[in-house]
Design a protein around this motif. Structure first.
Motif, short mmCIF file in Angstrom:
data_model
loop_
_atom_site.label_atom_id
_atom_site.label_comp_id
_atom_site.label_asym_id
_atom_site.label_seq_id
_atom_site.Cartn_x
_atom_site.Cartn_y
_atom_site.Cartn_z
N PRO A 141 -61.97 -50.35 -7.48
CA PRO A 141 -61.10 -49.87 -6.38
C PRO A 141 -59.66 -50.38 -6.51
O PRO A 141 -58.72 -49.63 -6.22
CB PRO A 141 -61.77 -50.45 -5.13
CG PRO A 141 -63.18 -50.70 -5.51
CD PRO A 141 -63.14 -51.05 -6.97
N ALA A 142 -59.48 -51.60 -6.95
CA ALA A 142 -58.11 -52.12 -7.12
C ALA A 142 -57.37 -51.32 -8.19
O ALA A 142 -56.19 -50.99 -8.03
CB ALA A 142 -58.15 -53.60 -7.49
N LEU A 143 -58.07 -51.00 -9.27
CA LEU A 143 -57.47 -50.21 -10.34
C LEU A 143 -57.13 -48.81 -9.84
O LEU A 143 -56.06 -48.27 -10.15
CB LEU A 143 -58.41 -50.15 -11.55
CG LEU A 143 -57.89 -49.47 -12.79
CD1 LEU A 143 -56.61 -50.16 -13.29
CD2 LEU A 143 -58.94 -49.48 -13.88
N GLN A 144 -58.02 -48.21 -9.05
CA GLN A 144 -57.75 -46.89 -8.49
C GLN A 144 -56.53 -46.92 -7.57
O GLN A 144 -55.69 -46.02 -7.61
CB GLN A 144 -58.97 -46.37 -7.74
CG GLN A 144 -60.08 -45.92 -8.65
CD GLN A 144 -61.32 -45.48 -7.90
OE1 GLN A 144 -61.55 -45.91 -6.77
NE2 GLN A 144 -62.12 -44.64 -8.52
N ASN A 145 -56.41 -47.95 -6.74
CA ASN A 145 -55.24 -48.08 -5.86
C ASN A 145 -53.96 -48.22 -6.67
O ASN A 145 -52.94 -47.63 -6.34
CB ASN A 145 -55.41 -49.26 -4.91
CG ASN A 145 -56.42 -49.00 -3.82
OD1 ASN A 145 -56.70 -47.86 -3.50
ND2 ASN A 145 -56.98 -50.07 -3.27
N MET A 146 -54.03 -49.02 -7.73
CA MET A 146 -52.87 -49.22 -8.58
C MET A 146 -52.47 -47.90 -9.25
O MET A 146 -51.30 -47.55 -9.32
CB MET A 146 -53.16 -50.29 -9.64
CG MET A 146 -51.97 -50.65 -10.48
SD MET A 146 -52.25 -52.07 -11.54
CE MET A 146 -53.70 -51.60 -12.45
N MET A 147 -53.46 -47.13 -9.73
CA MET A 147 -53.16 -45.85 -10.38
C MET A 147 -52.61 -44.84 -9.37
O MET A 147 -51.70 -44.08 -9.70
CB MET A 147 -54.42 -45.30 -11.07
CG MET A 147 -54.80 -46.05 -12.34
SD MET A 147 -53.45 -46.20 -13.53
CE MET A 147 -53.17 -44.48 -13.94
N ASN A 148 -53.15 -44.84 -8.14
CA ASN A 148 -52.62 -43.94 -7.12
C ASN A 148 -51.16 -44.26 -6.83
O ASN A 148 -50.34 -43.37 -6.67
CB ASN A 148 -53.45 -44.02 -5.84
CG ASN A 148 -54.80 -43.36 -5.99
OD1 ASN A 148 -55.00 -42.53 -6.87
ND2 ASN A 148 -55.74 -43.73 -5.14
N SER A 149 -50.85 -45.55 -6.76
CA SER A 149 -49.47 -45.96 -6.53
C SER A 149 -48.58 -45.53 -7.69
O SER A 149 -47.48 -45.01 -7.49
CB SER A 149 -49.41 -47.48 -6.35
OG SER A 149 -48.09 -47.92 -6.26
N TYR A 150 -49.07 -45.71 -8.90
CA TYR A 150 -48.32 -45.31 -10.10
C TYR A 150 -48.06 -43.80 -10.09
O TYR A 150 -46.95 -43.34 -10.36
CB TYR A 150 -49.09 -45.73 -11.36
CG TYR A 150 -48.61 -45.07 -12.61
CD1 TYR A 150 -47.43 -45.49 -13.23
CD2 TYR A 150 -49.32 -44.02 -13.19
CE1 TYR A 150 -46.99 -44.88 -14.38
CE2 TYR A 150 -48.88 -43.41 -14.34
CZ TYR A 150 -47.71 -43.83 -14.93
OH TYR A 150 -47.26 -43.22 -16.07
N LEU A 151 -49.10 -43.02 -9.77
CA LEU A 151 -48.95 -41.57 -9.76
C LEU A 151 -47.99 -41.11 -8.67
O LEU A 151 -47.21 -40.18 -8.87
CB LEU A 151 -50.31 -40.89 -9.60
CG LEU A 151 -51.24 -41.03 -10.81
CD1 LEU A 151 -52.62 -40.49 -10.49
CD2 LEU A 151 -50.65 -40.33 -12.02
N GLU A 152 -48.03 -41.77 -7.52
CA GLU A 152 -47.09 -41.43 -6.44
C GLU A 152 -45.66 -41.72 -6.87
O GLU A 152 -44.75 -40.92 -6.63
CB GLU A 152 -47.45 -42.20 -5.16
CG GLU A 152 -46.57 -41.87 -3.98
CD GLU A 152 -46.67 -40.43 -3.51
OE1 GLU A 152 -45.69 -39.94 -2.93
OE2 GLU A 152 -47.72 -39.79 -3.72
N GLN A 153 -45.45 -42.85 -7.54
CA GLN A 153 -44.12 -43.17 -8.05
C GLN A 153 -43.69 -42.16 -9.09
O GLN A 153 -42.53 -41.72 -9.11
CB GLN A 153 -44.10 -44.59 -8.64
CG GLN A 153 -44.21 -45.68 -7.61
CD GLN A 153 -44.37 -47.06 -8.25
OE1 GLN A 153 -44.39 -47.20 -9.46
NE2 GLN A 153 -44.49 -48.08 -7.41
#
Length: 190
Positions: A141-153
């Motif tokens: 889940p932490a990795l998914q949150n980090m990737m979601n943040s990256y994709l939003e950026q």
């Protein structure tokens, strides 16, 4: 002759025969798609060619493996994601999409490797394999949150880049009268 670390490993040649059988020229044996999947997992360098014509079939074989993986177990791509990928074929952004996916998958792999290395050093000394597997599952889940943040950026940067390109295009063509556009030097009324 020993191979030094800076040289590329020799490419393994797999021949595909008309009867759909795959022949590994390195081991002189017939192999299956599962064996090719294992070569991928082992980071082996290989190429699949048509035994008769010599045409490169590597992508086709890899797509077959992906199809098998998607059909069984838990699929990686939703129907929506696959439909969106299909829409890029023939689109002006098709080449950009391939590069975008490739680079983002590489970034994800780099992040995953780095997290595994860091976590392994700390936790594997104190925990067994089962605890290690549970820890890695908790990190998902932490990795998914980090990737979601990256994709939003990434999306925000792309939108900004698109706006800048649009502004530059308008500035480039301000002297040309286009229907529906105000003449050069005049401002739109609010």
């Amino acid at each position: 002759m020993p191979q030094n670390k800076s040289s590329k490993p020799a490419e393994r040649l797999i021949k595909k025969y008309p009867n759909r059988r795959l022949y590994d020229t390195q081991t002189s044996a017939y192999i299956t798609l599962s064996d090719i999947k294992q070569l991928v997992l082992d980071n082996a360098v290989f190429r699949v060619v048509d035994a008769k014509s010599g045409d490169d079939l590597t992508r086709s074989i890899l797509l077959q493996i992906i199809l098998e993986e998607e059909s069984g177990g838990v699929p990686m791509f939703s129907a929506t994601a696959l439909a969106q990928i299909i829409r890029f074929y023939g689109h002006a952004m098709q080449g950009v999409m391939g590069t975008f996916l490739e680079q983002n998958i590489q970034i994800l792999m780099d992040i995953q490797d780095r997290m595994a290395d860091q976590s392994q050093d700390v936790y594997q000394q104190h925990f067994g394999p089962e605890a290690w597997a549970q820890l890695m599952n908790l990190q998902t889940p932490a990795l998914q949150n980090m990737m979601n943040s990256y994709l939003e950026q990434s999306r925000n940067v792309f939108v900004q880049m698109q706006d800048q390109m649009q502004d530059q295009t308008r500035n480039l063509f301000t002297g040309f009268p286009f229907p529906g556009q105000p003449p050069a030097g005049s401002k739109k009324k609010p």
